[in-house]
Design a protein around this motif. Structure first.
Motif, PDB file in Angstrom:
ATOM      1  N   ALA A 140       7.059   0.481  -8.646  1.00 21.07           N
ATOM      2  CA  ALA A 140       7.329   1.525  -9.399  1.00 21.07           C
ATOM      3  C   ALA A 140       8.828   1.590  -9.941  1.00 21.07           C
ATOM      4  O   ALA A 140       9.111   2.090 -11.055  1.00 21.07           O
ATOM      5  CB  ALA A 140       7.029   2.637  -8.640  1.00 21.07           C
ATOM      6  N   ILE A 172      -1.038  -5.459  -0.034  1.00 21.65           N
ATOM      7  CA  ILE A 172      -2.449  -4.779   0.505  1.00 21.65           C
ATOM      8  C   ILE A 172      -1.635  -4.240   1.843  1.00 21.65           C
ATOM      9  O   ILE A 172      -1.189  -4.966   2.866  1.00 21.65           O
ATOM     10  CB  ILE A 172      -3.282  -5.834   0.739  1.00 21.65           C
ATOM     11  N   ARG A 188      -0.097  -3.339  -9.067  1.00 22.50           N
ATOM     12  CA  ARG A 188       0.671  -4.395  -9.852  1.00 22.50           C
ATOM     13  C   ARG A 188       0.952  -5.453  -9.075  1.00 22.50           C
ATOM     14  O   ARG A 188       0.603  -6.699  -9.695  1.00 22.50           O
ATOM     15  CB  ARG A 188       2.056  -3.504  -9.977  1.00 22.50           C
ATOM     16  N   LEU A 223      -4.892  -0.134   1.243  1.00 21.60           N
ATOM     17  CA  LEU A 223      -4.271   0.622   0.592  1.00 21.60           C
ATOM     18  C   LEU A 223      -3.639  -0.682  -0.288  1.00 21.60           C
ATOM     19  O   LEU A 223      -3.002  -1.634  -0.044  1.00 21.60           O
ATOM     20  CB  LEU A 223      -3.069   1.210   0.956  1.00 21.60           C
ATOM     21  N   VAL A 224      -3.981  -0.743  -1.814  1.00 23.65           N
ATOM     22  CA  VAL A 224      -3.594  -1.802  -2.724  1.00 23.65           C
ATOM     23  C   VAL A 224      -2.706  -1.525  -3.794  1.00 23.65           C
ATOM     24  O   VAL A 224      -2.987  -0.196  -4.712  1.00 23.65           O
ATOM     25  CB  VAL A 224      -4.971  -2.356  -3.167  1.00 23.65           C
ATOM     26  N   CYS A 225      -1.502  -2.173  -4.213  1.00 25.36           N
ATOM     27  CA  CYS A 225      -0.825  -1.997  -5.197  1.00 25.36           C
ATOM     28  C   CYS A 225      -1.366  -2.629  -6.314  1.00 25.36           C
ATOM     29  O   CYS A 225      -1.568  -4.030  -6.311  1.00 25.36           O
ATOM     30  CB  CYS A 225       0.596  -2.440  -4.879  1.00 25.36           C
ATOM     31  N   PHE A 277      -7.702   2.150  -1.493  1.00 20.51           N
ATOM     32  CA  PHE A 277      -7.103   3.237  -2.283  1.00 20.51           C
ATOM     33  C   PHE A 277      -6.079   2.501  -2.991  1.00 20.51           C
ATOM     34  O   PHE A 277      -5.197   1.589  -2.607  1.00 20.51           O
ATOM     35  CB  PHE A 277      -6.137   3.955  -1.149  1.00 20.51           C
ATOM     36  N   LEU A 278      -6.179   2.744  -4.250  1.00 20.03           N
ATOM     37  CA  LEU A 278      -5.479   2.187  -5.384  1.00 20.03           C
ATOM     38  C   LEU A 278      -3.955   2.940  -6.036  1.00 20.03           C
ATOM     39  O   LEU A 278      -4.230   4.164  -6.199  1.00 20.03           O
ATOM     40  CB  LEU A 278      -6.243   1.812  -6.443  1.00 20.03           C
ATOM     41  N   GLY A 279      -3.011   2.254  -6.167  1.00 16.46           N
ATOM     42  CA  GLY A 279      -1.771   2.863  -6.778  1.00 16.46           C
ATOM     43  C   GLY A 279      -0.923   1.696  -6.918  1.00 16.46           C
ATOM     44  O   GLY A 279      -0.914   0.716  -7.155  1.00 16.46           O
ATOM     45  N   VAL A 280       0.282   2.568  -7.128  1.00 12.48           N
ATOM     46  CA  VAL A 280       1.663   1.564  -7.325  1.00 12.48           C
ATOM     47  C   VAL A 280       2.672   1.710  -6.180  1.00 12.48           C
ATOM     48  O   VAL A 280       2.854   2.842  -5.797  1.00 12.48           O
ATOM     49  CB  VAL A 280       2.144   1.968  -8.760  1.00 12.48           C
ATOM     50  N   CYS A 281       3.124   0.674  -5.508  1.00 10.16           N
ATOM     51  CA  CYS A 281       3.845   0.430  -4.497  1.00 10.16           C
ATOM     52  C   CYS A 281       5.083   0.975  -4.849  1.00 10.16           C
ATOM     53  O   CYS A 281       5.603   1.009  -6.010  1.00 10.16           O
ATOM     54  CB  CYS A 281       3.900  -0.684  -3.700  1.00 10.16           C
ATOM     55  N   ALA A 282       6.120   1.417  -4.084  1.00 13.94           N
ATOM     56  CA  ALA A 282       7.544   1.920  -4.399  1.00 13.94           C
ATOM     57  C   ALA A 282       8.304   0.905  -5.332  1.00 13.94           C
ATOM     58  O   ALA A 282       8.993   1.134  -6.245  1.00 13.94           O
ATOM     59  CB  ALA A 282       8.246   2.237  -2.996  1.00 13.94           C
TER      60      ALA A 282
END
Lengths: 148, 148
Positions: B145, B107, B103, B99-101, B137-142
């Motif tokens: 964000a 990881i 920004r 799972l990767v942020c 899995f790509l997205g933005v971590c807390a």
DNA sequence: TTATCTGCAAAGCCTTTGCGCAGAT
DNA sequence: ATCTGCGCAAAGGCTTTGCAGATAA
């Protein structure tokens, strides 16, 4: 499982694999490997260098790089980022996946429809905003396989 | 669908998006984008440079880099290799995913058991030897964000 | 006309390499 | 004793940056 114990086991295994591979079990190598095995943060070489310096202040960054290379070549360590060595571009903004040759780094498209739907069963880390999912199929292309 | 026609459409769309974004429609940009949109090989900046030079011999590599950056920032282009900017290491040799942020490039490990089994329905390119499969899995971590 | 973009060249990472000394087997 | 590895420093890629002239809006 006891983390401390597990680490001990991994260090023992590392020592053994070094013997098998004919690699010298230097203090530097043990500390570098320990730093790698003690974290799940997927550190950069620089981060490992900083960590190892706490125990071996005179260590050089070059030594860290050399050993990371030695470990990955020996199969003791893996790169998270198979394509990290250069920027690869994709003008296709639609959802799709990739098939990558780990030797020559050729990249082939894989339409999303050709892959079984991927879903995370686990709840994400608190507050993580999942955007998309990209599957890398890794292997060796025909040309590279033919070239041994 | 006619490939030639499709490319024409994509160039028109590109022109339009440039207008919307306030980006100048220079000859260099059109040719660079055309080179990107005309291939599925996921070229490097250097490869694009070589391609564009056939049409604009005086183009500079710096211009190619600047525009690739401009296009990716504008969402007109995507990097295949999200983690390409530095080497990230993994001492865990067992099968698992990440799972990767996008920004901060943090990881996190995702155990294989937490993901639905991934399978390719399509026959692979002739002679390709598939070894493993890695899901990002790509997205933005807390944290990222929260920092907007 | 004004803001943006291009080409050129220099600078900045990240990573590798060469060499002589030190350490492991 | 021999071979391999370490530290140091230099060199090598890839990418970004600064600037003056050129081009798009």
């Amino acid at each position: 499982m006891d983390v401390e114990h597990s680490l001990q086991q991994r260090m023992d295994l590392f020592r053994q694999r070094c013997l098998e591979l004919g690699l010298a079990c230097t203090h530097q190598r043990m500390v570098i490997y320990k730093a790698l095995a003690s974290t799940t943060a997927h550190p950069t070489p620089e981060a490992i260098y900083e960590q190892v310096k706490r125990e071996i202040p005179a260590i050089s960054l070059g030594t860290v790089y050399k050993n990371i290379r030695t470990f990955t070549d020996a199969g003791l360590l893996r790169e998270v980022s198979v394509l990290h060595d250069s920027l690869r571009l994709d003008a296709n903004l639609g959802d799709h996946h990739h098939l990558v040759c780990v030797r020559c780094k050729a990249i082939f498209d894989v339409p999303e429809t050709e892959v079984t739907p991927v879903q995370l069963r686990e709840p994400l880390p608190d507050g993580f905003r999942l955007e998309r999912c990209s599957v890398l199929f890794l292997g060796v292309c025909a040309q590279c396989a033919a070239a041994q």
